[in-house]
Design an enzyme around this catalytic site. Structure first.
Site, mmCIF file in Angstrom:
data_model
loop_
_atom_site.group_PDB
_atom_site.id
_atom_site.type_symbol
_atom_site.label_atom_id
_atom_site.label_comp_id
_atom_site.label_asym_id
_atom_site.label_seq_id
_atom_site.Cartn_x
_atom_site.Cartn_y
_atom_site.Cartn_z
ATOM 1 N N CYS A 1 0.890 -1.275 0.097
ATOM 2 C CA CYS A 1 0.075 -0.016 -0.108
ATOM 3 C C CYS A 1 0.883 1.343 -0.250
ATOM 4 C CB CYS A 1 -0.856 -0.084 1.379
ATOM 5 S SG CYS A 1 -1.933 1.556 1.350
ATOM 6 N N CYS B 1 -4.115 -2.102 6.583
ATOM 7 C CA CYS B 1 -4.245 -0.857 5.638
ATOM 8 C C CYS B 1 -5.406 -0.460 4.924
ATOM 9 C CB CYS B 1 -2.944 -0.863 4.663
ATOM 10 S SG CYS B 1 -2.868 0.761 3.659
#
EC number: 2.8.1.13
Length: 386
Positions: A100, A196
């Site tokens: 991410c 995330c």
């Protein structure tokens, strides 16, 4: 004189809020950017996007900066979540926060920030960037207890050259003090600990929405069946909780741990005792490599390595010439001075020279203390890498 424009990634948390305030105080032209990277319309119980956005707007009003929201949900699902599911389906345990950062926060976000006229971006990560001899280095935060360089090790020179980490030299306790002193509305907000952009929902329930359960036998190293698992994707190496076995299963009274997965036979191997040799590894092979400086350490170099977040750097010897390289791209191997516990395929092996993060790769396999009678698949990945 025109102020330098910096776009700050604001999540609604304390760290990014203090980051924005610090840069405003230093005279930067600050714009806050809130990223929505997950479509949470059906997940109101666990996702906090709406409240996070409210907090961002409140903070922006207080410190006097403009803020906007941008939706990267499509990019996240394509670049991060799809890979996340592929890895779990293959029996590995990925770290989506690493991907991410590389693909969303420091790529899609960075590109958008540049379109807003930014010279640089900033986030609330605990890490440091240092320029030396025309090259950019990624360093650990001064507060090693909060250091997040492990999650940032895939950042390259272009990304680091346009990135600031204002909290890298500030202890977390001081950040909380600043937030309270300036009256931030989110000063007491808890830190996020979920995956995330997916939140803190029960992970097994979440994963089951995307991957089917495939029950199979749960066996000991000697082949004794001691239970049934719900699907290999739902377990990770070294896992203790959620296995469904009591310590008295064979009378030893020691806790059970996940020790291996045999994909071919859909078998989960478990062992008793934290120090069982099947849980210890002296060597690993990693692929999907990324180096901060654009090149690897020299063969035989001594370095420290983390195979999981917040682990102490483990002394090891590095080799970039891992056999099998031609078949699967660049790889490296590490040989540790001391056996490491629960080295997990799919996680990142991140290398350090003191405080300098060199980069790393995704763990493909680890050689453990398993005897020759171990299931073939337990060693096959390492043998293939060799």
């Amino acid at each position: 004189m025109t102020k330098r424009r910096v776009v700050v990634g604001m999540s609604g948390g304390v760290d990014s809020s203090v980051t924005a305030w610090l840069l405003k105080e230093q005279g930067y032209d600050v714009i806050g950017l809130f990223m929505k990277n997950w479509e949470d319309d059906d997940d109101g119980e666990y996702c906090s996007t709406r409240q996070d956005w409210i907090d961002v707007v409140s903070v922006a009003d207080l410190i006097g900066i403009d803020v906007e929201a941008v939706n990267f949900a499509a990019e996240y699902k394509d670049r991060v979540f799809a890979e996340f599911l592929r890895e779990y389906s293959a029996g590995r345990t990925p770290n989506p926060d690493v991907l991410c950062n590389a693909e969303i926060k420091f790529k899609a976000f960075l590109d958008h920030a540049m379109s807003l006229g930014a010279e640089t971006i900033a986030t609330g990560h605990y890490a440091r960037v240092r320029e030396r001899d025309g090259r950019f280095e990624l360093l650990k935060a001064f507060d090693h207890t909060k250091d997040q360089s492990y999650f940032l090790h895939r950042l390259n020179q272009a990304q680091l050259s346009k990135t600031m980490f204002p909290l890298g030299e500030i202890p977390k306790t001081k950040v909380r003090e600043i937030a309270a002193q300036i009256g931030l509305p989110n000063a007491k907000k808890k830190d996020s600990t979920g995956i995330c952009f997916i939140g803190e929902r029960p992970f097994r329930d979440f994963l089951n929405r995307y991957l089917p359960t495939q029950p199979g036998p749960m066996k000991t190293p000697d082949g004794k069946t001691v239970g049934e698992h719900i699907g290999l994707a739902f377990y990770t190496f070294g896992q203790r909780k959620g296995i469904g076995l009591g310590g008295s299963k064979d009378g030893s009274g020691e806790p059970w741990f996940v020790a291996a997965k045999d994909i071919a036979s859909n078998t989960l191997y478990v062992v008793q005792g934290h120090d069982h040799p099947w849980l210890r590894s002296r060597e690993l092979v990693a692929g999907n490599v990324s180096w901060v400086a654009g090149e690897p350490p020299s063969d035989g170099a001594r370095c420290g390595a983390k195979t999981r977040y917040r682990q102490a750097d483990a002394p090891c010897a590095f080799s970039s010439a891992a056999p099998g390289e031609a078949a699967g791209g660049e790889r490296f191997s590490l040989v540790f001075d001391e056996p490491q516990w629960a080295v997990t395929p799919g996680q990142s092996a991140v290398l350090y020279d003191g405080d300098v993060c060199l980069g790393g790769g995704i763990i493909e396999a680890a050689a453990t203390g398993r005897p020759d009678a171990a299931p073939a698949s337990c060693e096959s990945a390492l043998a293939e890498a060799r």
